[in-house]
Design a protein around this motif. Structure first.
Motif: not given
Length: 747
Positions: A626-629, A642-643, A648-650, A664-665
């Motif tokens: 969902t975060a990517i979208s 991973h980013t 999401v956690v941030a 962003s790894t």
């Protein structure tokens, strides 16, 4: 290089192994001795802060207007020694005219030649010598001065230099080409200084000559005090017998050994070096390479790696191997969130920031005549990065350093596997293991601690094992630079002023990336909170919340973010050691308990101390997609999985009262199936190359990673080995590869 005694210390190999190696290296003994002699000799000539013993000169180097003459006089008074100003005491007396008159008379090229010849006649000892601004442009005279001197570079801010020169009504300097500005000419001259200095005084803007002189004494004392910067194990116990069995190591030894012989990890015995706010301000407008040079010089003693050599390594690592000139740029995402883009290296992940530099450091530190095989466990990105990094060594180094990387056969993305296998070279090989990353990492530790096996390799093949995982100090150290650089970029882009706090959010499994941010704070970067982002394998998050590190009844889950699919977090030990006031016995007890009982718990006081700076949470697979979208739909920016975990956690944990830097790894291209699923792209059965080209057609940010696209064009399929999850089987595979490498080298 290292003495034979230290060669014995590397992995504590047996006396029989040392005898075997002696035959191989005795022809190189004369190569071994000078550096060991230099370490011993450099400790002789400094007696105290205010006296020099012996015949060494302090040679002050810097551009016109850097204050060399004034600083030299102050040093002469402090040390009670002779002061020689090259301009007034050497050149003008030899020429019977001022340097400016000579320059006007003969022109640039002839001036430099005549100046150099004149300086070659200078003979001095136990003195302070203030060079002219152009002396470093003549090689022969600088070699002459370095023979009996410690060259100290007065690195004064360019704005201060120009201001002083204008006040002196000087608008041209030696070497300035027609039409070139004074600023550009000063930048050009700096290139000559880089290759000569032994120690740098990083001057704050507006610093007085007295302050600079005191800094000169400090850097000379550091240069001479070769035993001041040593490394000990996180399990070091301050007992006489223990100190004899596990003595402190120099930087070179810690790098080559990788893992401490008592099972702990190497850490600096003393505190981290700290830059002043004024020194940080000098780095705001600097390039990534310039920042790396200054910071790493503070962390690596110049006898281990001379400043000029370190500079060459940094230029090689970051000069042309990164697709972005900023190396690790910062991009504003939205609101108070900024993305630290760490994927512009040749393999598209943050591991390149370390592994383009670490191989050069390692190659410099190992003794001649010894062969080394680097064992590496990878959860996805380290494997290709370490194989790529060590493949860039020169021919001689590749003949004495090889790499074997173990990766979970079914625990990395398809692209990561193809990249690891495709990165194999004549000195680097990949082995797929039918298990997970934690097994691979544990297996390497067991192999290191198997004295029979390591002794056999030393005797049979003259080969010693080491590591390039983040347990190796040289892997971790370069990561500090990009966390510091990210903060400076925010200041440079005027999002904040220096001194304003930021939070850092890192997707982490092995804790190395997060620990590097902690070290950046220790060096002076004002980081407020460290936000630890986990995926479904959230053992670290649970630990930060409870103080209980518990692997019982935990099974590693395979996720969209495989590089943090880790349960055993190696670098956490380094941070716990710091929090526990360097209690090595506690670390030994905790990690022995983890090994035997699969869990440990720290006391309440340490939990509270940890939670003062750390917060943590985890992200589900659904939240990741969902975060990517949503990020793509809102900003046109594609997060890798991973980013996305970190974002999401941030979003959950950060209070928005200050900026948050999200690490962003990796580039999203490495995880195309997950990205396509998140974006609702239906063509999921395409080949990896088709998926990458499809994603690159979206014109999204960040731009396509050209090196990764080129990788997919490779039609040749490379062979690699696959083995079961058994340490003895891994040793057998590694031995066979080493044997074949040894045979090929002998042909």
């Amino acid at each position: 290089m290292l003495t034979l005694t230290r060669c014995h210390h590397l992995k504590q190999i047996t006396q029989e192994c040392l005898s075997s190696l002696l035959v191989k290296v005795q022809s190189s003994t004369q190569l071994l001795l000078p550096r060991a002699f230099a370490r011993a000799e450099s400790g002789k000539s400094w007696h105290s802060t205010h006296s020099l013993v012996g015949d060494k000169n302090i040679v002050l180097m810097g551009p016109p207007g850097s204050g060399k003459t004034t600083v030299g006089r102050i040093l002469g008074d402090k040390l009670g020694c002779c002061v020689i100003d090259v301009d007034s005491d050497v050149l003008e007396k030899a020429w019977n005219m001022s340097a400016s008159e000579k320059l006007q008379d003969v022109g640039n090229e002839r001036f430099l030649e005549e100046e150099g010849k004149t300086v070659l006649n200078l003979s001095a000892s136990g003195s302070v010598i203030s060079l002219s601004g152009s002396n470093p442009m003549h090689d022969a005279s600088m070699w002459h001065l370095k023979k009996n001197g410690i060259v100290v570079y007065l690195d004064v801010p360019l704005t201060d230099i120009i201001s002083r020169l204008k006040s002196m009504r000087i608008d041209r300097i030696v070497g300035q080409n027609t039409g070139a500005s004074l600023r550009d000419s000063l930048k050009h001259v700096r290139l000559y200084y880089k290759k000569w200095y032994d120690a740098r005084v990083f001057c704050e803007s507006g610093a007085s000559a007295e302050e600079v002189a005191d800094k000169v004494l400090d850097v000379v004392k550091r240069y001479q005090d070769v035993d001041s910067e040593t490394f000990i194990s996180t399990r070091h116990v301050c007992l006489k017998d223990h100190d004899k069995k596990f003595p402190p190591k120099y930087f070179s030894e810690a790098v080559v050994e990788g893992l401490a012989s008592d099972g702990g990890l190497f850490v600096p015995e003393k505190e981290f070096p700290k830059l002043s706010p004024g020194e940080w301000n000098n780095l705001i407008g600097a390039t990534y390479i310039e920042r790396a040079q200054v910071l790493l010089e503070r962390c690596i003693h110049p006898v281990d790696i001379p400043a000029a050599k370190l500079g060459e390594m940094i230029e090689t690592a970051y000069g042309e191997n990164f697709a972005c000139s900023k190396v690790a740029p910062v991009r504003h995402l939205s609101g108070n969130q900024f993305i630290l883009e760490l994927f512009y290296g040749p393999t598209g992940s943050f591991k390149d920031l370390s592994l383009q530099l670490m191989p050069h450091i390692f190659a410099y530190c190992i003794p001649p005549g010894c062969n080394y095989v680097i064992l590496v466990a990878t959860s996805g990105d380290t494997g290709s990065a370490v194989l790529n990094g060590f493949s860039h060594l020169n021919k001689n180094d590749k003949e004495r350093i090889a790499v074997v990387t173990f990766f979970p056969e079914n625990g990395v993305s398809d692209f990561q596997k193809a990249e690891i296998i495709g990165s194999q070279r004549e000195n680097g090989w990949a082995i797929g293991v039918r298990s997970d990353f934690d097994f691979c990492q544990t297996a390497i530790r067991k192999i290191f601690n198997d004295s029979d096996f390591t002794g056999f390799l030393a005797v049979e093949y003259g080969t010693i094992l080491s590591s390039a995982n983040s347990i190796n100090w040289a892997r971790l150290l370069p990561q500090i630079v990009y966390h510091a650089s990210a903060y400076l970029e925010l200041v440079n882009q005027r999002f904040i002023s220096f001194g304003s706090p930021v939070d850092v959010c890192v997707p982490t499994g092995n804790f190395g990336n997060m620990l590097a941010a902690v070290y950046a704070k220790m060096m002076g970067i004002p980081i407020r909170k460290f936000i630890c982002a986990s995926n479904q394998n959230h053992v670290l998050t649970d630990f930060i919340k409870t103080g209980h590190y518990d692997l019982r009844n935990r099974k590693l889950a395979q996720t969209f973010s495989p590089s943090i699919d880790i349960l055993k977090s190696s670098n956490l030990e380094r941070h716990l050691y710091l929090m526990a006031n360097k209690d090595g016995q506690l670390m030994a007890n905790l990690y022995h308990q983890l090994e035997s009982q699969l869990h440990f718990r720290i006391e309440k006081m340490l939990v509270e101390k940890l939670q003062q700076e750390f917060v943590a949470d985890w992200c589900s697979e659904g939240e990741c997609l969902t975060a990517i979208s949503t990020t793509y739909n809102a900003s046109g920016y594609i997060l890798d999985p991973h980013t996305a975990v970190a974002k999401v956690v941030a979003d959950k944990m950060q209070d928005k009262s200050c900026p948050v830097l999200i690490a962003s790894t990796a580039h999203y291209s490495k995880f195309a199936p997950a990205i396509m699923q998140a974006l609702g792209i239906k063509e999921l059965n395409q080949t990896s190359s088709s998926q990458l080209y499809l994603l690159s057609s979206y014109n999204a940010l960040p731009p396509p990673h050209e090196a990764l696209l080129e990788r997919m064009k490779q039609k040749e399929k490379m062979d690699y080995q696959v083995c079961v999850a058994d340490v003895d089987v891994l040793k057998s595979h590694a031995e066979k590869l080493i044997q074949n490498w040894f045979v090929r080298k002998s042909e």
